[in-house]
Design a protein around this motif. Structure first.
Motif, PDB file in Angstrom:
ATOM      1  N   ALA A 110       0.838  -1.276  -0.012  1.00 24.33           N
ATOM      2  CA  ALA A 110       0.100   0.062   0.002  1.00 24.33           C
ATOM      3  C   ALA A 110       0.817   1.197  -0.132  1.00 24.33           C
ATOM      4  O   ALA A 110       0.706   2.271  -0.564  1.00 24.33           O
ATOM      5  CB  ALA A 110      -1.005  -0.079   1.446  1.00 24.33           C
ATOM      6  N   TRP A 111       1.895   1.159   0.789  1.00 21.98           N
ATOM      7  CA  TRP A 111       2.864   2.351   0.650  1.00 21.98           C
ATOM      8  C   TRP A 111       3.433   2.656  -0.451  1.00 21.98           C
ATOM      9  O   TRP A 111       3.967   3.659  -0.911  1.00 21.98           O
ATOM     10  CB  TRP A 111       3.824   2.308   1.884  1.00 21.98           C
ATOM     11  CG  TRP A 111       3.503   2.802   3.070  1.00 21.98           C
ATOM     12  CD1 TRP A 111       3.121   2.087   4.321  1.00 21.98           C
ATOM     13  CD2 TRP A 111       3.290   4.391   3.408  1.00 21.98           C
ATOM     14  NE1 TRP A 111       2.963   3.157   5.288  1.00 21.98           N
ATOM     15  CE2 TRP A 111       3.005   4.329   4.957  1.00 21.98           C
ATOM     16  CE3 TRP A 111       3.517   5.146   2.713  1.00 21.98           C
ATOM     17  CZ2 TRP A 111       2.822   5.757   5.545  1.00 21.98           C
ATOM     18  CZ3 TRP A 111       3.534   6.557   3.366  1.00 21.98           C
ATOM     19  CH2 TRP A 111       2.987   6.674   4.871  1.00 21.98           C
ATOM     20  N   ALA A 112       3.953   1.477  -1.035  1.00 24.75           N
ATOM     21  CA  ALA A 112       4.568   1.544  -2.372  1.00 24.75           C
ATOM     22  C   ALA A 112       3.545   2.128  -3.601  1.00 24.75           C
ATOM     23  O   ALA A 112       4.053   2.761  -4.254  1.00 24.75           O
ATOM     24  CB  ALA A 112       5.039   0.200  -2.974  1.00 24.75           C
ATOM     25  N   ILE A 113       2.261   1.645  -3.662  1.00 23.39           N
ATOM     26  CA  ILE A 113       1.352   2.017  -4.615  1.00 23.39           C
ATOM     27  C   ILE A 113       1.127   3.680  -4.292  1.00 23.39           C
ATOM     28  O   ILE A 113       1.116   4.581  -5.206  1.00 23.39           O
ATOM     29  CB  ILE A 113       0.246   1.407  -4.340  1.00 23.39           C
ATOM     30  CG1 ILE A 113       0.373  -0.313  -5.006  1.00 23.39           C
ATOM     31  CG2 ILE A 113      -0.886   1.863  -5.231  1.00 23.39           C
ATOM     32  CD1 ILE A 113      -0.727  -1.139  -4.684  1.00 23.39           C
ATOM     33  N   PHE A 114       1.047   4.005  -2.921  1.00 27.26           N
ATOM     34  CA  PHE A 114       0.602   5.259  -2.489  1.00 27.26           C
ATOM     35  C   PHE A 114       1.973   6.200  -3.086  1.00 27.26           C
ATOM     36  O   PHE A 114       1.663   7.280  -3.600  1.00 27.26           O
ATOM     37  CB  PHE A 114       0.572   5.521  -1.150  1.00 27.26           C
ATOM     38  CG  PHE A 114       0.446   6.814  -0.676  1.00 27.26           C
ATOM     39  CD1 PHE A 114      -0.567   7.746  -0.829  1.00 27.26           C
ATOM     40  CD2 PHE A 114       1.562   7.298   0.121  1.00 27.26           C
ATOM     41  CE1 PHE A 114      -0.634   9.008  -0.300  1.00 27.26           C
ATOM     42  CE2 PHE A 114       1.563   8.701   0.484  1.00 27.26           C
ATOM     43  CZ  PHE A 114       0.444   9.440   0.382  1.00 27.26           C
ATOM     44  N   SER A 115       3.186   5.849  -2.739  1.00 24.99           N
ATOM     45  CA  SER A 115       4.171   6.706  -3.190  1.00 24.99           C
ATOM     46  C   SER A 115       4.429   6.694  -4.650  1.00 24.99           C
ATOM     47  O   SER A 115       4.747   8.014  -5.417  1.00 24.99           O
ATOM     48  CB  SER A 115       5.516   6.139  -2.593  1.00 24.99           C
ATOM     49  OG  SER A 115       5.434   6.000  -1.003  1.00 24.99           O
ATOM     50  N   GLY A 180      -5.330   9.842  -4.424  1.00 23.90           N
ATOM     51  CA  GLY A 180      -6.099  10.355  -3.117  1.00 23.90           C
ATOM     52  C   GLY A 180      -6.816   8.913  -2.922  1.00 23.90           C
ATOM     53  O   GLY A 180      -6.966   8.563  -1.686  1.00 23.90           O
ATOM     54  N   MET A 181      -7.293   8.258  -4.018  1.00 20.81           N
ATOM     55  CA  MET A 181      -7.728   6.636  -3.666  1.00 20.81           C
ATOM     56  C   MET A 181      -6.452   6.044  -2.976  1.00 20.81           C
ATOM     57  O   MET A 181      -6.889   5.164  -2.121  1.00 20.81           O
ATOM     58  CB  MET A 181      -8.188   6.140  -4.952  1.00 20.81           C
ATOM     59  CG  MET A 181      -9.448   6.981  -5.461  1.00 20.81           C
ATOM     60  SD  MET A 181      -9.862   6.384  -7.138  1.00 20.81           S
ATOM     61  CE  MET A 181     -10.337   4.679  -6.808  1.00 20.81           C
ATOM     62  N   SER A 182      -5.305   6.017  -3.377  1.00 19.62           N
ATOM     63  CA  SER A 182      -4.231   5.160  -2.927  1.00 19.62           C
ATOM     64  C   SER A 182      -4.163   5.686  -1.456  1.00 19.62           C
ATOM     65  O   SER A 182      -3.734   4.904  -0.666  1.00 19.62           O
ATOM     66  CB  SER A 182      -3.166   5.040  -3.668  1.00 19.62           C
ATOM     67  OG  SER A 182      -2.646   6.447  -3.843  1.00 19.62           O
ATOM     68  N   ALA A 183      -4.162   6.904  -1.212  1.00 19.33           N
ATOM     69  CA  ALA A 183      -4.191   7.565   0.199  1.00 19.33           C
ATOM     70  C   ALA A 183      -5.131   6.773   0.852  1.00 19.33           C
ATOM     71  O   ALA A 183      -4.911   6.299   2.232  1.00 19.33           O
ATOM     72  CB  ALA A 183      -3.947   9.118   0.161  1.00 19.33           C
ATOM     73  N   PHE A 184      -6.368   6.798   0.614  1.00 16.76           N
ATOM     74  CA  PHE A 184      -7.706   6.421   1.470  1.00 16.76           C
ATOM     75  C   PHE A 184      -7.226   4.735   1.543  1.00 16.76           C
ATOM     76  O   PHE A 184      -7.287   4.378   2.858  1.00 16.76           O
ATOM     77  CB  PHE A 184      -8.790   6.284   0.629  1.00 16.76           C
ATOM     78  CG  PHE A 184      -9.931   5.887   1.048  1.00 16.76           C
ATOM     79  CD1 PHE A 184     -10.586   6.306   2.325  1.00 16.76           C
ATOM     80  CD2 PHE A 184     -10.350   4.609   0.550  1.00 16.76           C
ATOM     81  CE1 PHE A 184     -11.610   5.596   2.684  1.00 16.76           C
ATOM     82  CE2 PHE A 184     -11.410   3.984   1.258  1.00 16.76           C
ATOM     83  CZ  PHE A 184     -11.986   4.486   2.172  1.00 16.76           C
ATOM     84  N   ASN A 185      -6.691   3.987   0.519  1.00 16.37           N
ATOM     85  CA  ASN A 185      -6.582   2.580   0.744  1.00 16.37           C
ATOM     86  C   ASN A 185      -5.595   2.432   1.622  1.00 16.37           C
ATOM     87  O   ASN A 185      -5.435   1.410   2.369  1.00 16.37           O
ATOM     88  CB  ASN A 185      -6.129   1.946  -0.572  1.00 16.37           C
ATOM     89  CG  ASN A 185      -7.345   1.827  -1.551  1.00 16.37           C
ATOM     90  OD1 ASN A 185      -8.458   1.595  -1.034  1.00 16.37           O
ATOM     91  ND2 ASN A 185      -7.103   2.026  -2.711  1.00 16.37           N
ATOM     92  N   LEU A 186      -4.270   3.203   1.709  1.00 15.36           N
ATOM     93  CA  LEU A 186      -3.309   3.069   2.764  1.00 15.36           C
ATOM     94  C   LEU A 186      -3.563   3.280   4.230  1.00 15.36           C
ATOM     95  O   LEU A 186      -3.578   2.570   5.051  1.00 15.36           O
ATOM     96  CB  LEU A 186      -2.301   4.198   2.262  1.00 15.36           C
ATOM     97  CG  LEU A 186      -1.013   4.289   3.261  1.00 15.36           C
ATOM     98  CD1 LEU A 186      -0.367   2.768   3.428  1.00 15.36           C
ATOM     99  CD2 LEU A 186      -0.008   5.300   2.891  1.00 15.36           C
ATOM    100  N   PHE A 187      -4.374   4.583   4.387  1.00 20.88           N
ATOM    101  CA  PHE A 187      -4.546   5.039   5.535  1.00 20.88           C
ATOM    102  C   PHE A 187      -5.936   4.029   6.384  1.00 20.88           C
ATOM    103  O   PHE A 187      -5.975   4.313   7.780  1.00 20.88           O
ATOM    104  CB  PHE A 187      -4.776   6.520   5.781  1.00 20.88           C
ATOM    105  CG  PHE A 187      -3.453   7.304   5.646  1.00 20.88           C
ATOM    106  CD1 PHE A 187      -2.342   7.116   6.319  1.00 20.88           C
ATOM    107  CD2 PHE A 187      -3.288   7.994   4.392  1.00 20.88           C
ATOM    108  CE1 PHE A 187      -1.417   7.633   5.949  1.00 20.88           C
ATOM    109  CE2 PHE A 187      -2.142   8.679   3.932  1.00 20.88           C
ATOM    110  CZ  PHE A 187      -1.300   8.711   4.867  1.00 20.88           C
TER     111      PHE A 187
END
Length: 200
Positions: A110-115, A180-187
């Motif tokens: 999730a962190w890798a995708i978000f970054s 923004g969607m990847s941030a939602f998935n991460l947090f």
């Protein structure tokens, strides 16, 4: 709770069980659609700008305008190609996970995708901004620096570049949405753990 919803101290709802699966599936479908849109529009923008050229005879001298004459346009083509390739790979990942019915619970992934999504969003915004600035100079010139208007002479070239920039702008906006969607998935993962710990 019987509803399957745990409310965190910050009044943010964190979903578990069946609710989480429904939300995750909807998010995956939306992400696949948006990433496919980036693939199509990114390739379209790269092709529009990359193959754009126009010949003009000026004082018996043959002059050719092409995208490599402006470094900002080269950057734009490269950025669109990278964004399209990256989104294609991520779209495949989302499609496979949907078919397998697996949820994203790996924080490292999730962190890798978000970054990566954040980086791609910033790169696309930078590429569009640089290309737009160069296009303004090409359209209106800069008399203080004695830069002449070139779009008067290469109208077809400038029109096609404008279409490529417009397509790139849409790509960058979609990329911001996906980040923004990847941030939602991460947090959401951290909120899920917080809710579970508070319920114990």
């Amino acid at each position: 709770m019987s509803s399957g919803v745990v409310v965190t101290p910050g009044n943010v709802s964190v979903y578990h069980g069946g609710n989480l699966k429904v939300i995750d599936r909807r998010m995956r479908v939306a992400e696949v659609v948006l990433r496919c849109a980036i693939c199509v529009l990114g390739v379209l923008a790269a092709v529009l700008v990359g193959i754009d050229k126009q010949d003009k005879v000026i004082f018996s001298i043959d002059k050719k305008a092409k995208f490599t004459d402006m470094k900002a346009l080269v950057f734009l083509v490269i950025a669109n190609a990278i964004a399209a390739s990256y989104s294609f790979i991520q779209g495949l990942r989302c499609t496979v996970s949907m078919l397998r019915g697996s949820l994203l619970f790996n924080k490292t992934l999730a962190w890798a995708i978000f970054s990566c999504d954040q980086i791609m969003a910033y790169v696309m915004l930078a590429a569009v901004a640089a290309a737009a600035q160069s296009s303004v100079f090409g359209e209106f010139g800069q008399s203080e620096l004695q830069w002449m208007k070139i779009c008067n002479m290469y109208e077809k070239f400038c029109t096609q570049v404008g279409e490529g920039i417009a397509s790139s702008l849409v790509v960058s906006l979609i990329m911001v949405t996906i980040s923004g969607m990847s941030a939602f998935n991460l947090f959401r993962l951290y909120g899920s753990n917080k809710g579970k710990n508070s319920g114990r």
